[in-house]
Design a protein around this motif. Structure first.
Motif, mmCIF file in Angstrom:
data_model
loop_
_atom_site.group_PDB
_atom_site.id
_atom_site.type_symbol
_atom_site.label_atom_id
_atom_site.label_comp_id
_atom_site.label_asym_id
_atom_site.label_seq_id
_atom_site.Cartn_x
_atom_site.Cartn_y
_atom_site.Cartn_z
ATOM 1 N N GLY A 234 0.900 -1.177 -0.041
ATOM 2 C CA GLY A 234 -0.139 -0.003 0.081
ATOM 3 C C GLY A 234 0.955 1.261 -0.042
ATOM 4 N N GLU A 235 0.635 2.294 0.840
ATOM 5 C CA GLU A 235 1.240 3.370 0.777
ATOM 6 C C GLU A 235 2.634 2.993 1.694
ATOM 7 O OE1 GLU A 235 -0.689 7.256 1.655
ATOM 8 O OE2 GLU A 235 -2.528 6.319 1.048
ATOM 9 N N LEU A 236 3.739 3.872 1.535
ATOM 10 C CA LEU A 236 5.119 3.706 2.150
ATOM 11 C C LEU A 236 5.188 4.273 3.435
ATOM 12 C CD1 LEU A 236 7.506 2.365 1.136
ATOM 13 C CD2 LEU A 236 8.401 4.315 0.383
ATOM 14 N N ASP A 237 4.152 3.672 4.356
ATOM 15 C CA ASP A 237 4.322 3.847 5.926
ATOM 16 C C ASP A 237 4.315 2.731 6.531
ATOM 17 O OD1 ASP A 237 1.838 3.099 5.231
ATOM 18 O OD2 ASP A 237 0.652 4.884 6.152
ATOM 19 N N ASN A 238 4.843 2.871 8.002
ATOM 20 C CA ASN A 238 4.791 1.811 8.923
ATOM 21 C C ASN A 238 5.332 0.612 8.314
ATOM 22 O OD1 ASN A 238 3.001 2.980 10.638
ATOM 23 N ND2 ASN A 238 1.277 2.364 9.732
ATOM 24 N N VAL A 239 6.462 0.949 7.666
ATOM 25 C CA VAL A 239 7.319 -0.046 6.608
ATOM 26 C C VAL A 239 8.057 -1.266 7.843
ATOM 27 C CG1 VAL A 239 7.622 1.327 4.705
ATOM 28 C CG2 VAL A 239 9.453 1.149 6.468
ATOM 29 N N LYS A 240 8.318 -0.876 8.530
ATOM 30 C CA LYS A 240 8.967 -1.935 9.409
ATOM 31 C C LYS A 240 7.839 -3.061 9.966
ATOM 32 C CE LYS A 240 11.977 -2.811 13.748
ATOM 33 N NZ LYS A 240 11.036 -3.812 14.194
ATOM 34 N N ASP A 241 6.688 -2.559 10.367
ATOM 35 C CA ASP A 241 5.651 -3.336 10.974
ATOM 36 C C ASP A 241 5.263 -4.213 9.703
ATOM 37 O OD1 ASP A 241 3.495 -4.135 12.622
ATOM 38 O OD2 ASP A 241 2.229 -3.294 11.143
ATOM 39 N N LYS A 242 5.191 -3.767 8.587
ATOM 40 C CA LYS A 242 4.699 -4.395 7.406
ATOM 41 C C LYS A 242 5.690 -5.445 6.909
ATOM 42 C CE LYS A 242 1.746 -0.606 5.463
ATOM 43 N NZ LYS A 242 1.567 0.362 4.304
ATOM 44 N N LEU A 243 6.827 -5.056 6.953
ATOM 45 C CA LEU A 243 8.089 -6.015 6.708
ATOM 46 C C LEU A 243 8.075 -7.481 7.534
ATOM 47 C CD1 LEU A 243 10.834 -3.513 5.176
ATOM 48 C CD2 LEU A 243 9.237 -5.248 3.830
ATOM 49 N N ASP A 244 7.852 -6.891 8.818
ATOM 50 C CA ASP A 244 7.965 -7.812 9.950
ATOM 51 C C ASP A 244 6.725 -8.897 9.787
ATOM 52 O OD1 ASP A 244 10.037 -6.843 11.257
ATOM 53 O OD2 ASP A 244 9.027 -5.888 12.776
ATOM 54 N N ARG A 245 5.466 -8.288 9.267
ATOM 55 C CA ARG A 245 4.221 -9.183 9.038
ATOM 56 C C ARG A 245 4.605 -10.114 7.852
ATOM 57 N NH1 ARG A 245 -0.439 -5.669 8.018
ATOM 58 N NH2 ARG A 245 0.984 -3.650 8.614
ATOM 59 N N TRP A 246 5.348 -9.512 6.844
ATOM 60 C CA TRP A 246 5.722 -10.205 5.716
ATOM 61 C C TRP A 246 6.649 -11.420 6.129
ATOM 62 C CZ3 TRP A 246 9.876 -8.463 1.677
ATOM 63 C CH2 TRP A 246 10.074 -9.362 0.804
ATOM 64 N N GLN A 247 7.412 -11.214 6.774
ATOM 65 C CA GLN A 247 8.414 -12.230 7.287
ATOM 66 C C GLN A 247 7.934 -13.365 8.282
ATOM 67 O OE1 GLN A 247 11.876 -12.531 5.988
ATOM 68 N NE2 GLN A 247 10.469 -11.239 4.725
ATOM 69 N N ARG A 248 7.066 -13.007 9.237
ATOM 70 C CA ARG A 248 6.073 -14.019 9.995
ATOM 71 C C ARG A 248 5.279 -14.524 9.094
ATOM 72 N NH1 ARG A 248 5.589 -9.293 13.372
ATOM 73 N NH2 ARG A 248 3.388 -9.091 12.811
ATOM 74 N N PHE A 249 4.798 -14.293 8.129
ATOM 75 C CA PHE A 249 3.781 -14.849 7.061
ATOM 76 C C PHE A 249 4.556 -16.106 6.470
ATOM 77 C CE2 PHE A 249 1.395 -15.580 3.289
ATOM 78 C CZ PHE A 249 -0.054 -15.892 3.728
ATOM 79 N N VAL A 250 5.632 -15.585 5.919
ATOM 80 C CA VAL A 250 6.435 -16.367 5.112
ATOM 81 C C VAL A 250 6.780 -17.515 6.087
ATOM 82 C CG1 VAL A 250 8.585 -17.019 3.898
ATOM 83 C CG2 VAL A 250 6.989 -14.886 3.397
ATOM 84 N N ALA A 251 7.418 -17.260 7.353
ATOM 85 C CA ALA A 251 7.796 -18.316 8.269
ATOM 86 C C ALA A 251 6.684 -19.279 8.668
ATOM 87 C CB ALA A 251 8.381 -17.668 9.480
ATOM 88 N N ALA A 252 5.414 -18.828 8.755
ATOM 89 C CA ALA A 252 4.296 -19.669 9.187
ATOM 90 C C ALA A 252 3.875 -20.894 8.144
ATOM 91 C CB ALA A 252 3.189 -18.888 9.418
#
Length: 285
Positions: A234-252
């Motif tokens: 989406g928009e380029l904000d809260n990027v650290k949180d979004k990238l963390d969610r990406w990594q958790r989703f892949v790991a799951a």
């Protein structure tokens, strides 16, 4: 009387020392006048890591400006002029010019290092550094960087190269939305390349613009280096949180990550949207 002679003796010693220094200086100056430059050497100190500009190109630039020092008396060389000319090149970050006792003038340069490449609609193709210098793309060898593509209009004309911050200040466009976005995007790429969890995992960044005028926004999608899917930030904000969610989703490992889209633009969520099933043509009756 003895004290007077001591003072006279000390003065005489200082006079002799000064005379020696002056004579040495004159002799050195005379020797310098007789010395001529035998070689002009250009060294690109980080050439094993980058290939933005070559030593041969810089030597040619110096020669074209009439500053090649070979054959000239050493005391007539414009070392500062050579140095300034090198640092005027957009691909050069820093230069140092000096002469040694072997009658060799050396120009050492360090290149600007890009962090991202933009290949955008409208014919834009350029590199950007972490400190927002815009650099041209040249055929000097491939550089493995994230590539930004899509619908986005940079705040400068095609072919511009140089300091973007200075350009924006000069044109009084510090509040330009596209300038603010390109600054945020460059910082985002820099952040991902410094993150041990994300570094090297993004091969492409796709931009799309939504809305018009004051309501126009730019959204971001990531193409991972591994897997066949898209990460929508989406928009380029809260990027650290979004990238963390990406990594958790892949790991799951809750999805096959094949052909779908991972939506991260909603607060605190990671929504997997599978690719649509291919439509099958109905057979003729």
């Amino acid at each position: 009387m003895k004290r007077v002679w001591n003072i006279v003796g000390r003065v005489a010693v200082w006079v002799v020392l000064v005379a020696i220094l002056v004579a040495a200086g004159l002799l050195h100056h005379k020797n310098e006048q007789g010395r001529k430059v035998e070689q002009f050497r250009v060294v690109v100190t980080d050439s094993t890591k980058l290939s933005m500009i070559t030593a041969a190109e810089l030597a040619e630039i110096v020669a074209d400006e009439g500053l090649n020092p070979v054959g000239r008396p050493i005391d007539s060389i414009g070392l500062l002029a050579i140095n300034n000319l090198a640092e005027e090149q957009s691909l050069v970050a820093e230069a140092r010019t000096f002469v040694n006792y072997d009658n060799v003038v050396t120009l050492e340069v360090e290149q600007r290092e890009p962090v991202v490449r933009f290949v955008l609609e409208g014919g834009y193709d350029f590199y950007a550094t972490a400190d927002l210098h815009i650099l041209p793309v040249r055929n000097q060898g491939a550089i493995d960087l994230p590539i930004v593509t899509g619908d986005f209009a940079p705040p400068f004309e095609r072919g511009f190269e140089g300091n973007l911050r200075a350009l924006i200040r000069a044109t009084e466009k510090n509040s330009d939305k596209n300038y603010i976005f390109i600054r945020k995007l460059t910082n985002f790429v820099r952040y991902t390349e410094q993150s041990p969890e994300i570094k090297g995992k993004i091969v492409q960044i796709v931009l799309s613009q939504r809305g018009k005028g004051a309501h126009r926004t730019t959204t971001v999608e990531l193409i991972p280096r591994q897997g066949n899917y898209v990460v929508s930030l989406g928009e380029l904000d809260n990027v650290k949180d979004k990238l963390d969610r990406w990594q958790r989703f892949v790991a799951a490992q809750v999805a096959s990550l094949d052909g779908g889209t991972l939506l991260l633009e909603y607060d605190g969520q990671a929504v997997w949207r599978p690719a649509p099933e291919p439509k099958t043509k109905k057979g003729k009756k």
